[in-house]
Design a protein around this motif. Structure first.
Motif, PDB file in Angstrom:
ATOM      1  N   VAL A  36      84.170 -21.400  55.155  1.00 35.69           N
ATOM      2  CA  VAL A  36      84.549 -20.274  56.011  1.00 35.69           C
ATOM      3  C   VAL A  36      86.056 -20.031  55.966  1.00 35.69           C
ATOM      4  N   ILE A  37      86.837 -21.085  55.758  1.00 30.11           N
ATOM      5  CA  ILE A  37      88.295 -20.902  55.680  1.00 30.11           C
ATOM      6  C   ILE A  37      88.727 -20.529  54.265  1.00 30.11           C
ATOM      7  N   ALA A  38      88.293 -21.330  53.291  1.00 30.32           N
ATOM      8  CA  ALA A  38      88.898 -21.251  51.952  1.00 30.32           C
ATOM      9  C   ALA A  38      88.496 -19.979  51.198  1.00 30.32           C
ATOM     10  N   ILE A  39      87.239 -19.573  51.317  1.00 31.21           N
ATOM     11  CA  ILE A  39      86.801 -18.428  50.514  1.00 31.21           C
ATOM     12  C   ILE A  39      87.443 -17.129  50.999  1.00 31.21           C
ATOM     13  N   PRO A  40      87.399 -16.825  52.316  1.00 29.33           N
ATOM     14  CA  PRO A  40      88.113 -15.610  52.745  1.00 29.33           C
ATOM     15  C   PRO A  40      89.603 -15.660  52.426  1.00 29.33           C
ATOM     16  N   LEU A  41      90.197 -16.851  52.526  1.00 30.47           N
ATOM     17  CA  LEU A  41      91.619 -16.984  52.204  1.00 30.47           C
ATOM     18  C   LEU A  41      91.871 -16.589  50.748  1.00 30.47           C
ATOM     19  N   ALA A  42      91.031 -17.109  49.872  1.00 28.75           N
ATOM     20  CA  ALA A  42      91.186 -16.790  48.444  1.00 28.75           C
ATOM     21  C   ALA A  42      90.968 -15.297  48.206  1.00 28.75           C
ATOM     22  N   ILE A  43      89.972 -14.734  48.879  1.00 25.92           N
ATOM     23  CA  ILE A  43      89.698 -13.298  48.717  1.00 25.92           C
ATOM     24  C   ILE A  43      90.919 -12.491  49.166  1.00 25.92           C
ATOM     25  N   GLY A  44      91.483 -12.902  50.305  1.00 16.47           N
ATOM     26  CA  GLY A  44      92.631 -12.183  50.837  1.00 16.47           C
ATOM     27  C   GLY A  44      93.858 -12.278  49.944  1.00 16.47           C
ATOM     28  N   LEU A  45      93.932 -13.349  49.169  1.00 12.82           N
ATOM     29  CA  LEU A  45      95.153 -13.569  48.388  1.00 12.82           C
ATOM     30  C   LEU A  45      95.016 -13.183  46.917  1.00 12.82           C
ATOM     31  N   VAL A  46      93.856 -12.670  46.540  1.00 11.63           N
ATOM     32  CA  VAL A  46      93.647 -12.342  45.128  1.00 11.63           C
ATOM     33  C   VAL A  46      94.682 -11.331  44.636  1.00 11.63           C
ATOM     34  N   ASN A  47      95.016 -10.374  45.506  1.00 11.93           N
ATOM     35  CA  ASN A  47      95.977  -9.374  45.073  1.00 11.93           C
ATOM     36  C   ASN A  47      97.410  -9.726  45.465  1.00 11.93           C
ATOM     37  N   ARG A  48      97.601 -10.943  45.947  1.00 13.96           N
ATOM     38  CA  ARG A  48      98.961 -11.394  46.284  1.00 13.96           C
ATOM     39  C   ARG A  48      99.207 -12.713  45.555  1.00 13.96           C
ATOM     40  N   PRO A  49      99.392 -12.628  44.231  1.00 17.34           N
ATOM     41  CA  PRO A  49      99.421 -13.846  43.434  1.00 17.34           C
ATOM     42  C   PRO A  49     100.515 -14.836  43.853  1.00 17.34           C
ATOM     43  N   LYS A  50     101.643 -14.322  44.365  1.00 16.83           N
ATOM     44  CA  LYS A  50     102.724 -15.256  44.715  1.00 16.83           C
ATOM     45  C   LYS A  50     102.309 -16.150  45.874  1.00 16.83           C
ATOM     46  N   ILE A  51     101.776 -15.519  46.935  1.00 15.52           N
ATOM     47  CA  ILE A  51     101.335 -16.297  48.087  1.00 15.52           C
ATOM     48  C   ILE A  51     100.174 -17.198  47.685  1.00 15.52           C
ATOM     49  N   GLY A  52      99.287 -16.657  46.842  1.00 19.34           N
ATOM     50  CA  GLY A  52      98.148 -17.446  46.367  1.00 19.34           C
ATOM     51  C   GLY A  52      98.610 -18.721  45.695  1.00 19.34           C
ATOM     52  N   GLU A  53      99.642 -18.600  44.852  1.00 19.80           N
ATOM     53  CA  GLU A  53     100.191 -19.767  44.165  1.00 19.80           C
ATOM     54  C   GLU A  53     100.711 -20.785  45.175  1.00 19.80           C
ATOM     55  N   ILE A  54     101.459 -20.272  46.171  1.00 24.01           N
ATOM     56  CA  ILE A  54     102.054 -21.170  47.168  1.00 24.01           C
ATOM     57  C   ILE A  54     100.960 -21.929  47.916  1.00 24.01           C
ATOM     58  N   ILE A  55      99.911 -21.200  48.332  1.00 24.75           N
ATOM     59  CA  ILE A  55      98.812 -21.851  49.069  1.00 24.75           C
ATOM     60  C   ILE A  55      98.147 -22.913  48.195  1.00 24.75           C
ATOM     61  N   SER A  56      97.961 -22.567  46.922  1.00 29.41           N
ATOM     62  CA  SER A  56      97.368 -23.535  45.989  1.00 29.41           C
ATOM     63  C   SER A  56      98.197 -24.813  45.960  1.00 29.41           C
ATOM     64  N   GLN A  57      99.536 -24.621  45.885  1.00 31.28           N
ATOM     65  CA  GLN A  57     100.426 -25.780  45.835  1.00 31.28           C
ATOM     66  C   GLN A  57     100.288 -26.622  47.103  1.00 31.28           C
ATOM     67  N   ILE A  58     100.283 -25.929  48.255  1.00 33.18           N
ATOM     68  CA  ILE A  58     100.190 -26.654  49.528  1.00 33.18           C
ATOM     69  C   ILE A  58      98.878 -27.439  49.595  1.00 33.18           C
ATOM     70  N   ALA A  59      97.783 -26.752  49.224  1.00 35.21           N
ATOM     71  CA  ALA A  59      96.479 -27.420  49.248  1.00 35.21           C
ATOM     72  C   ALA A  59      96.496 -28.636  48.327  1.00 35.21           C
TER      73      ALA A  59
END
Lengths: 507, 314
Positions: A36-59
Motif C-alpha cells: 500500500v505504501i511502496a506501489i503508490p509511491l513508485a507510481i507517483g514518482l514515475v514522472n519525477r525521476p530525480k525524486i524517484g532516485e533519491i527515494i530508491s537510495q534512501i530505501a
C-alpha cells in the motif's frame, strides 16, 4: 536428532501452530502495508525521476541497517511487540517493492505509452489498464523478494516480543535446545518457499482478479482486527517472562494463582518475551503488566545504584524495592526463597579428590585446575576478575565458552571449574557441586514479581495472589523444575501447577 | 481541413521542422513522404499534439489544437503506429475498443462496431477477437491497429509508417485495404512513409519533406512530371521508377516540331506513356503536344521498341 524434533513438535504442537500463524500474520500485514505504501509511491514518482532516485537510495540505505538496530531504534517510539516488528519489516520490504515497481513502470515500451496517449485514454485507464498490468511481472517479483525477506526477518520479531517462529529459534539458542531451533528455522524456511511459490501461482491471474483478491484480504484482515479489538476482554492482564524455562514456569504459577484469586480476571502470558531492558521498557509503557525480575539485576542493571550491592539478600531486596519505587514508581513484591545467582561449580569427583567445599578452597589447588567461563562472566568485574581478587586464587588455564557448552565440557572432564547459575538444571543433570560463596562475593539474585504502582493499586487481587509465592520455592525446587522443563521437556504449565498443588498453594 | 501555419520545431537547438506551411483537405488520403529523419513523423505528431511545435500553429477545422481538450481531441483521431503497438496484456477486441471504452460506448455497440471493421480488414472476428497480440502475425496485428484507429468513426486518421515493418506481400494487401477503406468511408487520412512507391500508390496528394522543409506538394503524377528540384527528382528516382513519362520520350530523341495544321491536344492527367497509349487506342491518329513538340503514334511504337534494346535498371 530427528526423534528429538518429532517429540518436541508433538509436545508443543499447539504452541508451534500458534507461532506459525503469528509469523504468517505479521509477515502478511507487513507485506500488505508495504504494498500500500511502496506501489503508490513508485507510481507517483514515475514522472519525477530525480525524486524517484533519491527515494530508491534512501530505501537502499534503510536496508543496509541491521534489522536488530532498526528494532532498537524503534522501541522508544513505538514500544515493543507486534507493532514495531511490523514497522521494521515494512521498512525492509519497501526497497524491493518500490524499486521493482519503479523499474517496471519506467521500462514499458515507449511505443505503447505513445499509443495510449495518442488514443486519448484517461489517466486512470492508462495506469490501471496499461501501465500497471505491463509492469505487473516486475512488481510481483518485487513482492516475492520482499515476502521472502520479510518471512526471514520476521524471526527477529521474537526479540521484541512480536512472537512468531523466531521465538523457537531464540529459545533454541538460549537453552541449547536444538529441536526448538530446528523447528523455528525449518518452519520459517518452508514458509518462505511456500509464500514464494504462492505468489508465482498468483502471478498467473489477471491484474483485475489480483486487485480484488488483495482488497478482499485487506477487508477481511481489517474486519478480523476490528473484531479482535472489539472483543478484547476488559480485564486482561499480561504477564511476561524473560527467555528460558525458569521464567516460563514462574509466570505459569502467577497465572494459576491469579486465576484462583479472581476468576473474572483474564490472564495473558507472554513467555520468552525478551531480555531485561526490553521487558522493563515494556512494563514502563504498560505493554505488559507483570514480570518476574531478580534483585541483583534490578540493582545492577536497572536502578544503577552507585553503592555496592548489599550481599545480604533481605537488604538487597529492600534497596531494590525502594529504588524502584522512587525512580520508576514501581511495586516490587516480596521475593521467593531461591537464588538464581552466579556460582562456581566443579565435578563431584574433583570436589572429593581435592576436598573442595568453598570457593576459598580454590586458593589451595587452583593451579592444578582448568577453567571455562561464560564470556560475560569472564569479563565483568563482578565475575571472574573480581572473584579472583576477592578469593586470591589462580587457575592453571582459563578460557571462555558458550554458557550451554561449558557444562558439557565440565561433565566430560575437559575442564575442571566453570561458572553457573544456581538454578540451572544441568547442575542436577551432571551431579555437579556448587562451591560455597563464603565471602558473599556474588550479589544476591532473588526473583520477585515487578509491576507499576498504578497497576498494583488497581489490581489488589493480583498483588494478593502473587504475594503467596513470597519465601516459597527453594533453589533445589527450582533446579528440579528447570530440569523437568528444559531437560525432560515437560510443559512449563504442568510443572508449575504440580508444584503449586504439592505445596498447597493451589486448591 | 488541417492547416499548418509557419510550423517550426526544434529539438535541442536542431530544426526538425522549419517554418512549414501546408493545408490538407477533408477526405484526402494525404501522404507525407521523405527520407528518414526528414521531419515527416514530427509533422504528423503535431496534429494530435504528441509533438508541440516550438512556434507556429496547427488547426483542425479552424480550431487550434493547442486550445482543444487534449484527450477529447485524441479520442476523435485514429492513430496507427509502425508496429501495430497493440497492448500485450489485452485481447484483440480489448485493444480495438480502447477509444470506445474511453468514449463510453455501450458494450454491445462496441462489439458490433469492432466485428464490422474486422471483416473490412479481412480478419474473421470469431477467430481473432479473443486472441492475444502475441498470437498474431505482423500483418494481422497491423490490421487490428487499423481497426482500433477506425473504431470511433474518426474524421481524421493518422498513420505513422504503418507498413514499413511488414513483408512485401502483407504490405501490398494492407495498402489495398487502406485504399478500399478510404473509398468507403469519409475520413481524412494523413499517411507518413519513406517509401516513394507506397506514396505514389496511395496518395491523393503528397508532400515531400526533407530536413524539416516542405520541398513540394501536389498530386503524385504532377510531382513526378515536374520535380521542383534535384532532390525531389532523385528521391522519386524518376528515370528508374517504372513510370514512363512523355518527357522521357522526348529525351529519347523522338517527336517533331509543331506544324501549322497540327490538331494536337495536351494530356490532362498523368503525363505518362500509358495515358497516351490509352488515348491512341481510341483514336490512333491523335497527336499530342508536349513541351512544344508533337508526338505521334509511331513515336510511341519506336519508343517502346527501343525500351527492349537498352538495358534497364529496374
Amino acid at each position: 536428532m530427528i526423534d528429538e524434533v518429532v517429540a518436541y513438535v508433538d509436545k508443543n504442537a499447539a504452541a508451534i501452530m500458534q507461532a506459525l500463524w503469528q509469523h504468517i500474520e505479521i509477515s502478511l500485514i507487513a507485506i500488505l502495508i508495504t504494498i500500500v505504501i511502496a506501489i503508490p509511491l513508485a507510481i507517483g514518482l514515475v514522472n519525477r525521476p530525480k525524486i524517484g532516485e533519491i527515494i530508491s537510495q534512501i530505501a537502499g540505505v534503510i536496508q543496509t541497517i541491521p534489522s536488530l538496530a532498526v528494532l532498537g531504534i524503534l522501541i522508544p517510539f513505538v514500544g515493543i511487540g507486534t507493532v514495531p516488528a511490523i514497522i521494521a519489516l515494512v521498512l525492509y520490504a519497501i526497497m524491493p517493492i518500490f524499486q521493482n515497481t519503479y523499474a517496471g513502470l519506467t521500462h514499458i515500451d515507449p511505443v505503447l505509452l505513445e499509443a495510449a496517449d495518442a488514443l486519448g485514454v484517461t489517466k486512470r485507464f492508462k495506469l490501471f489498464r496499461i501501465e500497471l498490468p505491463l509492469a505487473m511481472p516486475m512488481i510481483l517479483s518485487g513482492i516475492r523478494i520482499a515476502t521472502v525477506l520479510v518471512i526471514g526477518t520476521a524471526t527477529l520479531a521474537a526479540l521484541i516480543g512480536g512472537g512468531g517462529l523466531g521465538t523457537y529459534i531464540l529459545l533454541g539458542i538460549q537453552t541449547n535446545n536444538n529441536a526448538a531451533l530446528i523447528v523455528g528455522a525449518v518452519l520459517s524456511a518452508i514458509l518462505a518457499l511456500v509464500a514464494s511459490w504462492l505468489i508465482k501461482v498468483l502471478s498467473q491471474f489477471s491484474f483485475k482478479k489480483l486487485g480484488i483478491g488483495v482488497l478482499v484480504v485487506l477487508i477481511l484482515g481489517g474486519a478480523g482486527l476490528g473484531w479482535s479489538l472489539f472483543n478484547k476482554p476488559s480485564q486482561t492482564i499480561t504477564i511476561a517472562g524473560k527467555m528460558g524455562g525458569e521464567p516460563e514456569i514462574l509466570i505459569n504459577m502467577y497465572k494459576d494463582l491469579v486465576k484462583q484469586e479472581s476468576l473474572q480476571t483474564k490472564v495473558q502470558l507472554k513467555p520468552n518475551f525478551g531480555g531485561t531492558s526490553f521487558l522493563f521498557k515494556a512494563l514502563q509503557s504498560d505493554q505488559i503488566d507483570v514480570y518476574p525480575e531478580f534483585t541483583g539485576t534490578v540493582l545492577q542493571s536497572l536502578v544503577h545504584s552507585p553503592k555496592k550491592v548489599n550481599s545480604e539478600p533481605q537488604l538487597a531486596y529492600r534497596d531494590a524495592k525502594n529504588a524502584l519505587s522512587q525512580k520508576f514508581h514501581m511495586r516490587y513484591l516480596k521475593p521467593m526463597a531461591y537464588q538464581n545467582g552466579y556460582a562456581i561449580t566443579v565435578r563431584q569427583s574433583t570436589a572429593k579428590k581435592y576436598h573442595l567445599r568453598t570457593i576459598a578452597d580454590l586458593q589451595r589447588v587452583g593451579s592444578q585446575l582448568t577453567g571455562a567461563f561464560d564470556p560475560d562472566f569472564y569479563q565483568q568485574s563482578d565475575g571472574y576478575p573480581g572473584l579472583r581478587k576477592a578469593y586470591h586464587f589462580q587457575l592453571k588455564s582459563v578460557r571462555t565458552m558458550e554458557p550451554s557448552l561449558r557444562y558439557v565440557a565440565l561433565a566430560d572432564g575437559r575442564v575442571d571449574v566453570t561458572d553457573a547459575y544456581t538454578t540451572d538444571p544441568q547442575i542436577r543433570e551432571y551431579h555437579l557441586v556448587v562451591l560455597k560463596d563464603s565471602k558473599q562475593f556474588f550479589p544476591p539474585y532473588q526473583g520477585a514479581p515487578l509491576m507499576t504502582d498504578q497497576f498494583a493499586k488497581t489490581h489488589p487481587q493480583v498483588v494478593r495472589a502473587l504475594s503467596r509465592l513470597a519465601g516459597k520455592i527453594t533453589t533445589r525446587d527450582m533446579q528440579e523444575m528447570n530440569y523437568q522443563v528444559t531437560v525432560k521437556h515437560r510443559s512449563a504449565a504442568a510443572v508449575a501447577k504440580q508444584y503449586l498443588q504439592q505445596h498447597h498453594l493451589l486448591k | 481541413m488541417i492547416e499548418f501555419t509557419n510550423v517550426t520545431k526544434k529539438f535541442d537547438g536542431q530544426f526538425a521542422l522549419k517554418d512549414l506551411n501546408l493545408t490538407i483537405d477533408d477526405g484526402e488520403l494525404f501522404v507525407l513522404v521523405g527520407p528518414s529523419g526528414s521531419g515527416k513523423t514530427t509533422l504528423l505528431k503535431t496534429i494530435n499534439r504528441l509533438v508541440v511545435p516550438t512556434s507556429g500553429t496547427v488547426k483542425i477545422d479552424g480550431e487550434d489544437v493547442a486550445d482543444s481538450h487534449l484527450q477529447k481531441l485524441r479520442r476523435h483521431i485514429g492513430y496507427v503506429l509502425q508496429t501495430g503497438a497493440l497492448f500485450p496484456n489485452m485481447t484483440v477486441e480489448q485493444n480495438a475498443t480502447i477509444q470506445l471504452d474511453n468514449l463510453g460506448w455501450p458494450a454491445q455497440k462496441k462489439h458490433d462496431r469492432v466485428v464490422e471493421l474486422m471483416s473490412k480488414v479481412n480478419l474473421d472476428p470469431d477467430q481473432f477477437l479473443n486472441r492475444m497480440p502475441d498470437e498474431l502475425s505482423g500483418g494481422e496485428a497491423q490490421r487490428v491497429g487499423i481497426v482500433r484507429a477506425l473504431a470511433a468513426r474518426p474524421k481524421l486518421v493518422l498513420m505513422d509508417e504503418p507498413f514499413s515493418a511488414l513483408d512485401p506481400v502483407s504490405r501490398r494487401q494492407l495498402q489495398k485495404i487502406i485504399l478500399n477503406l478510404h473509398q468507403q468511408i469519409d475520413t481524412t487520412i494523413v499517411f507518413v512513409t519513406h517509401d516513394m512507391h507506397e506514396a505514389f500508390l496511395l496518395a491523393d496528394r503528397l508532400a515531400v519533406i526533407h530536413n524539416g522543409v516542405l520541398l513540394q506538394e501536389g498530386e503524385p503524377d504532377y510531382l513526378m512530371a515536374n520535380p521542383a528540384d534535384e532532390f525531389v527528382k532523385r528521391f522519386f528516382d524518376v528515370d528508374n521508377s517504372g513510370t514512363r513519362l512523355l518527357k522521357q520520350v522526348l529525351n529519347a530523341g523522338l517527336g517533331r516540331p509543331v506544324g501549322k495544321d497540327d490538331q494536337a491536344i495536351t494530356l490532362q492527367n498523368s503525363q505518362t506513356v500509358y495515358e497516351w497509349a490509352g488515348l491512341l487506342e481510341k483514336n490512333p491518329s491523335q497527336l499530342i503536344l508536349v513541351d512544344g513538340a508533337i508526338l505521334t503514334q509511331s513515336d510511341l511504337i519506336s519508343y517502346v521498341a527501343d525500351l527492349g534494346k537498352e538495358p534497364t535498371n529496374d
